[in-house]
Design a protein around this motif. Structure first.
Motif, PDB file in Angstrom:
ATOM      1  N   ARG A  13       0.828  -1.210   0.000  1.00  0.00           N
ATOM      2  CA  ARG A  13       0.000   0.000   0.000  1.00  0.00           C
ATOM      3  C   ARG A  13       0.861   1.258   0.000  1.00  0.00           C
ATOM      4  NH1 ARG A  13      -3.884  -3.037   3.176  1.00  0.00           N
ATOM      5  NH2 ARG A  13      -2.852  -2.461   5.125  1.00  0.00           N
ATOM      6  N   ILE A  14       1.951   1.216   0.775  1.00  0.00           N
ATOM      7  CA  ILE A  14       2.864   2.371   0.842  1.00  0.00           C
ATOM      8  C   ILE A  14       3.476   2.634  -0.533  1.00  0.00           C
ATOM      9  CG2 ILE A  14       5.066   3.194   1.773  1.00  0.00           C
ATOM     10  CD1 ILE A  14       4.303   1.713   4.400  1.00  0.00           C
ATOM     11  N   ILE A  15       3.931   1.568  -1.204  1.00  0.00           N
ATOM     12  CA  ILE A  15       4.537   1.716  -2.527  1.00  0.00           C
ATOM     13  C   ILE A  15       3.519   2.248  -3.528  1.00  0.00           C
ATOM     14  CG2 ILE A  15       5.486   0.409  -4.479  1.00  0.00           C
ATOM     15  CD1 ILE A  15       6.866  -1.405  -2.372  1.00  0.00           C
ATOM     16  N   THR A  16       2.296   1.736  -3.449  1.00  0.00           N
ATOM     17  CA  THR A  16       1.225   2.209  -4.347  1.00  0.00           C
ATOM     18  C   THR A  16       0.967   3.692  -4.160  1.00  0.00           C
ATOM     19  OG1 THR A  16       0.183   0.028  -4.309  1.00  0.00           O
ATOM     20  CG2 THR A  16      -1.181   1.895  -5.041  1.00  0.00           C
ATOM     21  N   VAL A  17       0.906   4.115  -2.888  1.00  0.00           N
ATOM     22  CA  VAL A  17       0.676   5.533  -2.585  1.00  0.00           C
ATOM     23  C   VAL A  17       1.846   6.378  -3.078  1.00  0.00           C
ATOM     24  CG1 VAL A  17       0.468   7.225  -0.725  1.00  0.00           C
ATOM     25  CG2 VAL A  17      -0.830   5.093  -0.618  1.00  0.00           C
ATOM     26  N   CYS A  22       4.154  10.260  -6.772  1.00  0.00           N
ATOM     27  CA  CYS A  22       5.193  10.615  -7.748  1.00  0.00           C
ATOM     28  C   CYS A  22       4.587  10.939  -9.106  1.00  0.00           C
ATOM     29  CB  CYS A  22       6.204   9.465  -7.880  1.00  0.00           C
ATOM     30  SG  CYS A  22       7.294   9.294  -6.447  1.00  0.00           S
ATOM     31  N   SER A  23       3.598  10.152  -9.494  1.00  0.00           N
ATOM     32  CA  SER A  23       2.910  10.387 -10.775  1.00  0.00           C
ATOM     33  C   SER A  23       2.222  11.744 -10.784  1.00  0.00           C
ATOM     34  CB  SER A  23       1.887   9.276 -11.038  1.00  0.00           C
ATOM     35  OG  SER A  23       2.514   8.014 -11.121  1.00  0.00           O
ATOM     36  N   LEU A  24       1.568  12.053  -9.652  1.00  0.00           N
ATOM     37  CA  LEU A  24       0.906  13.362  -9.543  1.00  0.00           C
ATOM     38  C   LEU A  24       1.922  14.495  -9.598  1.00  0.00           C
ATOM     39  CD1 LEU A  24      -1.759  12.636  -6.761  1.00  0.00           C
ATOM     40  CD2 LEU A  24      -2.214  13.224  -9.149  1.00  0.00           C
ATOM     41  N   LEU A  25       3.076  14.299  -8.908  1.00  0.00           N
ATOM     42  CA  LEU A  25       4.121  15.325  -8.894  1.00  0.00           C
ATOM     43  C   LEU A  25       4.683  15.547 -10.287  1.00  0.00           C
ATOM     44  CD1 LEU A  25       5.861  17.241  -7.213  1.00  0.00           C
ATOM     45  CD2 LEU A  25       7.458  15.354  -6.849  1.00  0.00           C
TER      46      LEU A  25
END
Length: 481
Positions: A13-17, A22-25
């Protein structure tokens, strides 16, 4: 064999978040970069950008004057607020435009905003500096417009749709530019709802933003192309109509002209003559000459001008070529472009850049910027230009433009009657005077007037030429009616 270790669900879950963040950034960086590189300038100059108004509180906006020094827009400070005044309301609505916090800016108020506020550049550092060390007075604009000629143009176009432009064919200075319907720059608060809901598009500056079928005034370009094409037989027997690929072309009013040469075809504005000759000229030559007259090209001006169109580079059948040669088909033009076209003929083939703002003057009365005459192109050789110039003289002497004639002044011109989707033809007249020493060029467009250029536009052009020659500073002797 080693046993596979399973990753705890919490780690997944942490990696997914993290991946999502990162994608949003990255998306945000790309988004901001796109606007910085491609959209920053347009957003900065947008008239609804509230940051543009920071300096409005601190700087008394400069005045706008006509060529003779008459103040036609100014600002005054009242109760710690800078109030903009438009004493002539509708007269300059499409030239000066407006500057209102709630409606944004248009016209010269928008295009020369930095000059009027004495801003050299727009960035965060400059804005902070202007807040801390505000300037008190902006720069003035001195226009090439003659107030008297502008008033006359408005009065002659009142109650109609269209445009009148007068300019100096040698210098490019615009003496008047009126578009109808108009609006009242001084009373936008009370009129705004009606303006934006009107089907007549009063905010549209038809002189520079309207695109129209030119009709027979385009025969100026077709004639130049014919004169530049070697070996064309200029004689023709007009029987009143001609058929191309099953489509019949005839004159407005179904006239029959008999034996004609180019001079006779031009004087009588004979459609069958030009239709037949255009097929000998070909679309490439017709387009090449149109380009020299700034059709299909961006026109540098003090206001934003739409590009006139003749898309000759696409596939065109004979019918389209024929229709285009008489200003129908795939040809659309602005009145300003046509003013430049007729000015080039009057000026021996040299097309000059049109000028609306002559000088930018600082608060000390010093001229800090001047727009000088600039030659844009040589539209054709001297022989071809002189022949067209002579033919335009014959149009007014004994052809379709007789209603533009003036006693004791040699006027040259060309009429146009352009069919369009409304079913009511546009009425055009382009011309210049005096013939031997052209001082004034004119374009009259009556949108959807439903009559010929000779009946509708030519008499207005005549009255404008008389007024201009008598009232602009170059006039030496009075012109009789």
């Amino acid at each position: 064999m080693k046993k596979k270790v399973k990753m705890p669900k919490e780690n997944k879950r942490i990696i997914t978040v993290l991946v999502a963040l990162c994608s949003l950034l990255i998306s945000l960086v790309i988004y901001i970069s796109y606007f910085q590189v491609f959209k920053a300038e347009s957003i900065k100059e947008n008239s609804y950008n509230k940051r543009l108004w920071i300096n409005e509180e601190n700087v008394l906006r400069g005045s706008i004057l006509d060529r003779n020094g008459k103040v036609i827009s100014y600002s005054e400070k009242e109760d710690d607020k800078n109030i903009r005044y438009y004493p002539y309301g509708r007269l300059y609505s499409h030239i000066i435009g407006y500057s209102y916090r709630q409606y944004g800016k248009s016209g010269l108020e928008k295009e020369y905003n930095n000059e009027l506020l004495d801003i050299n550049e727009t960035n965060a550092l400059t804005e902070i500096k202007n807040l801390v060390l505000p300037k008190s007075v902006g720069n003035d604009l001195k226009l090439t417009i003659d107030h008297s000629v502008q008033e006359k143009s408005q009065s002659l176009l009142k109650g109609k749709k269209g445009s009148i432009i007068t300019m100096n064919p040698k210098t490019g200075e615009v003496y008047s530019m009126v578009s109808m319907p108009d609006f009242d720059s001084a009373n936008l608060d009370s009129e705004w709802k009606g303006i934006i809901e009107s089907s007549e598009s009063p905010l549209l500056n038809r002189s520079i933003q309207g695109l129209y079928e030119p009709g027979s005034i385009f025969k100026v370009i077709t004639s130049v192309a014919m004169l530049e094409t070697y070996g064309i037989d200029k004689n023709y027997l007009c029987k009143g109509k001609t058929t191309v690929e099953g489509y019949t072309f005839k004159d407005y009013g179904n006239g029959v002209h008999g034996k004609l040469d180019l001079k006779g075809g031009f004087k009588n504005s004979c459609n069958p003559y030009f239709v037949e000759k255009s097929l000998m000229i070909g679309k490439e030559k017709l387009g090449e000459v149109a380009d020299k007259f700034m059709i299909n090209k961006n026109i540098a001006f003090d206001l934003d001008v739409k590009k006139s169109k003749f898309d000759y580079k696409k596939a065109m059948g004979k019918t389209k070529i024929a229709a285009s040669s008489i200003g129908q088909g795939d040809v659309l033009v602005t009145p300003l472009n046509m003013a430049m076209m007729v000015s080039a003929i009057a000026n021996g083939g040299e097309m000059v850049k049109p000028i609306l703002v002559k000088d930018v003057i600082n608060k000390n009365g010093q001229t800090i910027k001047t727009n000088s005459t600039e030659i844009l192109s040589q539209v054709s050789n001297n022989d071809a230009v002189e022949e067209v110039k002579e033919m335009m003289r014959e149009v007014v002497v004994s052809g379709t433009g007789k209603n533009a004639s003036i006693k004791n002044v040699k006027v040259s011109g060309k009429t146009g009657t352009a069919e369009n989707a409304s079913g009511k033809s546009h009425s055009w007249f382009i011309g210049f005077a005096p013939y031997d020493d052209p001082k004034l060029a004119i374009v009259v467009l009556l949108e959807e007037e439903g009559t010929t250029g000779g009946k509708g536009a030519a008499p207005i052009a005549r009255d404008m030429l008389i007024h201009g020659l008598n009232n602009i500073s170059f006039a030496e002797e009075k012109i009789d009616n």
